[in-house]
Design a protein around this motif. Structure first.
Motif, PDB file in Angstrom:
ATOM      1  N   MET A   1     -18.881 -17.776   3.523  1.00 50.87           N
ATOM      2  CA  MET A   1     -17.668 -18.031   4.273  1.00 50.87           C
ATOM      3  C   MET A   1     -17.281 -16.773   5.043  1.00 50.87           C
ATOM      4  O   MET A   1     -17.378 -15.658   4.541  1.00 50.87           O
ATOM      5  N   ASN A   2     -16.830 -16.955   6.266  1.00 44.14           N
ATOM      6  CA  ASN A   2     -16.377 -15.825   7.070  1.00 44.14           C
ATOM      7  C   ASN A   2     -15.064 -15.290   6.535  1.00 44.14           C
ATOM      8  O   ASN A   2     -14.337 -15.978   5.832  1.00 44.14           O
ATOM      9  N   ARG A   3     -14.760 -14.067   6.919  1.00 45.54           N
ATOM     10  CA  ARG A   3     -13.513 -13.443   6.482  1.00 45.54           C
ATOM     11  C   ARG A   3     -12.329 -14.208   7.066  1.00 45.54           C
ATOM     12  O   ARG A   3     -12.346 -14.621   8.229  1.00 45.54           O
ATOM     13  N   LEU A   4     -11.292 -14.382   6.271  1.00 47.50           N
ATOM     14  CA  LEU A   4     -10.088 -15.072   6.731  1.00 47.50           C
ATOM     15  C   LEU A   4      -9.323 -14.162   7.692  1.00 47.50           C
ATOM     16  O   LEU A   4      -9.364 -12.934   7.568  1.00 47.50           O
ATOM     17  N   PRO A   5      -8.583 -14.724   8.685  1.00 49.19           N
ATOM     18  CA  PRO A   5      -8.073 -13.921   9.801  1.00 49.19           C
ATOM     19  C   PRO A   5      -6.801 -13.114   9.563  1.00 49.19           C
ATOM     20  O   PRO A   5      -6.495 -12.228  10.347  1.00 49.19           O
ATOM     21  N   GLU A   6      -6.035 -13.398   8.526  1.00 47.67           N
ATOM     22  CA  GLU A   6      -4.746 -12.732   8.374  1.00 47.67           C
ATOM     23  C   GLU A   6      -4.817 -11.586   7.369  1.00 47.67           C
ATOM     24  O   GLU A   6      -5.519 -11.672   6.369  1.00 47.67           O
ATOM     25  N   ARG A   7      -4.051 -10.526   7.635  1.00 48.91           N
ATOM     26  CA  ARG A   7      -3.968  -9.380   6.737  1.00 48.91           C
ATOM     27  C   ARG A   7      -2.784  -9.588   5.802  1.00 48.91           C
ATOM     28  O   ARG A   7      -1.667  -9.815   6.240  1.00 48.91           O
ATOM     29  N   TRP A   8      -3.030  -9.507   4.488  1.00 50.97           N
ATOM     30  CA  TRP A   8      -1.993  -9.653   3.470  1.00 50.97           C
ATOM     31  C   TRP A   8      -2.055  -8.455   2.538  1.00 50.97           C
ATOM     32  O   TRP A   8      -3.111  -7.838   2.379  1.00 50.97           O
ATOM     33  N   THR A   9      -0.940  -8.125   1.909  1.00 48.96           N
ATOM     34  CA  THR A   9      -0.894  -7.046   0.923  1.00 48.96           C
ATOM     35  C   THR A   9      -0.263  -7.576  -0.349  1.00 48.96           C
ATOM     36  O   THR A   9       0.840  -8.129  -0.318  1.00 48.96           O
ATOM     37  N   LEU A  10      -0.979  -7.413  -1.465  1.00 48.27           N
ATOM     38  CA  LEU A  10      -0.447  -7.788  -2.774  1.00 48.27           C
ATOM     39  C   LEU A  10       0.448  -6.652  -3.254  1.00 48.27           C
ATOM     40  O   LEU A  10       0.048  -5.491  -3.258  1.00 48.27           O
ATOM     41  N   LEU A  11       1.673  -6.989  -3.647  1.00 47.14           N
ATOM     42  CA  LEU A  11       2.625  -5.992  -4.135  1.00 47.14           C
ATOM     43  C   LEU A  11       2.644  -6.074  -5.657  1.00 47.14           C
ATOM     44  O   LEU A  11       3.363  -6.883  -6.236  1.00 47.14           O
ATOM     45  N   ARG A  12       1.825  -5.240  -6.303  1.00 49.25           N
ATOM     46  CA  ARG A  12       1.774  -5.228  -7.769  1.00 49.25           C
ATOM     47  C   ARG A  12       2.854  -4.290  -8.309  1.00 49.25           C
ATOM     48  O   ARG A  12       3.137  -3.264  -7.694  1.00 49.25           O
ATOM     49  N   PRO A  13       3.440  -4.630  -9.457  1.00 50.91           N
ATOM     50  CA  PRO A  13       4.463  -3.737 -10.025  1.00 50.91           C
ATOM     51  C   PRO A  13       3.862  -2.368 -10.324  1.00 50.91           C
ATOM     52  O   PRO A  13       2.766  -2.260 -10.870  1.00 50.91           O
ATOM     53  N   GLY A  14       4.599  -1.338  -9.941  1.00 52.75           N
ATOM     54  CA  GLY A  14       4.154   0.028 -10.195  1.00 52.75           C
ATOM     55  C   GLY A  14       4.533   0.485 -11.589  1.00 52.75           C
ATOM     56  O   GLY A  14       5.186  -0.238 -12.344  1.00 52.75           O
ATOM     57  N   PRO A  15       4.140   1.701 -11.941  1.00 53.78           N
ATOM     58  CA  PRO A  15       4.474   2.221 -13.273  1.00 53.78           C
ATOM     59  C   PRO A  15       5.988   2.387 -13.420  1.00 53.78           C
ATOM     60  O   PRO A  15       6.668   2.791 -12.482  1.00 53.78           O
ATOM     61  N   THR A  16       6.493   2.058 -14.599  1.00 52.47           N
ATOM     62  CA  THR A  16       7.926   2.177 -14.850  1.00 52.47           C
ATOM     63  C   THR A  16       8.239   3.534 -15.469  1.00 52.47           C
ATOM     64  O   THR A  16       7.387   4.151 -16.106  1.00 52.47           O
ATOM     65  N   THR A  17       9.468   3.975 -15.266  1.00 46.06           N
ATOM     66  CA  THR A  17       9.969   5.180 -15.902  1.00 46.06           C
ATOM     67  C   THR A  17      11.175   4.798 -16.749  1.00 46.06           C
ATOM     68  O   THR A  17      11.748   3.727 -16.573  1.00 46.06           O
ATOM     69  N   THR A  18      11.547   5.657 -17.648  1.00 45.16           N
ATOM     70  CA  THR A  18      12.685   5.381 -18.519  1.00 45.16           C
ATOM     71  C   THR A  18      13.868   6.237 -18.108  1.00 45.16           C
ATOM     72  O   THR A  18      13.737   7.458 -17.929  1.00 45.16           O
ATOM     73  N   ASP A  19      15.025   5.607 -17.941  1.00 40.61           N
ATOM     74  CA  ASP A  19      16.257   6.309 -17.622  1.00 40.61           C
ATOM     75  C   ASP A  19      16.676   7.128 -18.854  1.00 40.61           C
ATOM     76  O   ASP A  19      16.879   6.560 -19.927  1.00 40.61           O
ATOM     77  N   PRO A  20      16.802   8.453 -18.714  1.00 40.13           N
ATOM     78  CA  PRO A  20      17.118   9.271 -19.891  1.00 40.13           C
ATOM     79  C   PRO A  20      18.513   9.002 -20.465  1.00 40.13           C
ATOM     80  O   PRO A  20      18.742   9.204 -21.647  1.00 40.13           O
TER      81      PRO A  20
END
Length: 130
Positions: free
Chosen positions: A1-20
């Motif tokens: 299959m050819n490459r699909l035409p639209e550019r998408w970005t997956l937004l995965r949750p980043g590392p969390t920090t703890t509020d002191p």
């Protein structure tokens, strides 16, 4: 299959920090995973969008993704449309969609059994933010 035409970005949750002070977890910046896909209407004859408050519209669409995404895609993932703007009139550039349910790997009926694409039902809402 050819490459699909639209550019998408997956937004995965980043590392969390703890509020002191409170001990609560603070979400980090999202990890961006660029990928190729194609956004389509789910049903060509049915009404796709519904207006729930003046000017706010929600619609369910189908997002087809190239197979092989590192880490895969799952329920409740958030995808951002990166363009080109001339390709899709369903979502504006930098607009986001949220996956609803489990994405499914689709294979050709005959011939190679390698995955052809991954299909995910997504929801787009005009008032949804990243």
């Amino acid at each position: 299959m050819n490459r699909l035409p639209e550019r998408w970005t997956l937004l995965r949750p980043g590392p969390t920090t703890t509020d002191p002070l409170t001990g609560n977890k603070i979400p980090g910046d999202p990890v961006l995973v660029p990928w190729w896909g194609l956004l389509q209407k789910r049903d060509l004859v049915a009404e796709q969008a519904e207006e729930f408050v003046d000017g706010h519209v929600s619609e369910r669409l189908t997002l087809l993704l190239m197979p092989g995404l590192p880490g895969g895609t799952s329920r409740r993932d958030v995808w951002r449309f990166d363009g080109p703007a001339s390709v899709s009139d369903l979502v504006e550039v930098n607009g986001t969609v949220t996956v609803q349910g489990t994405p499914r790997v689709r294979r050709p009926a005959t011939g190679s059994r390698r995955p052809a694409y991954v299909a995910a039902i997504v929801r787009h809402s005009t008032d949804m933010r990243e």
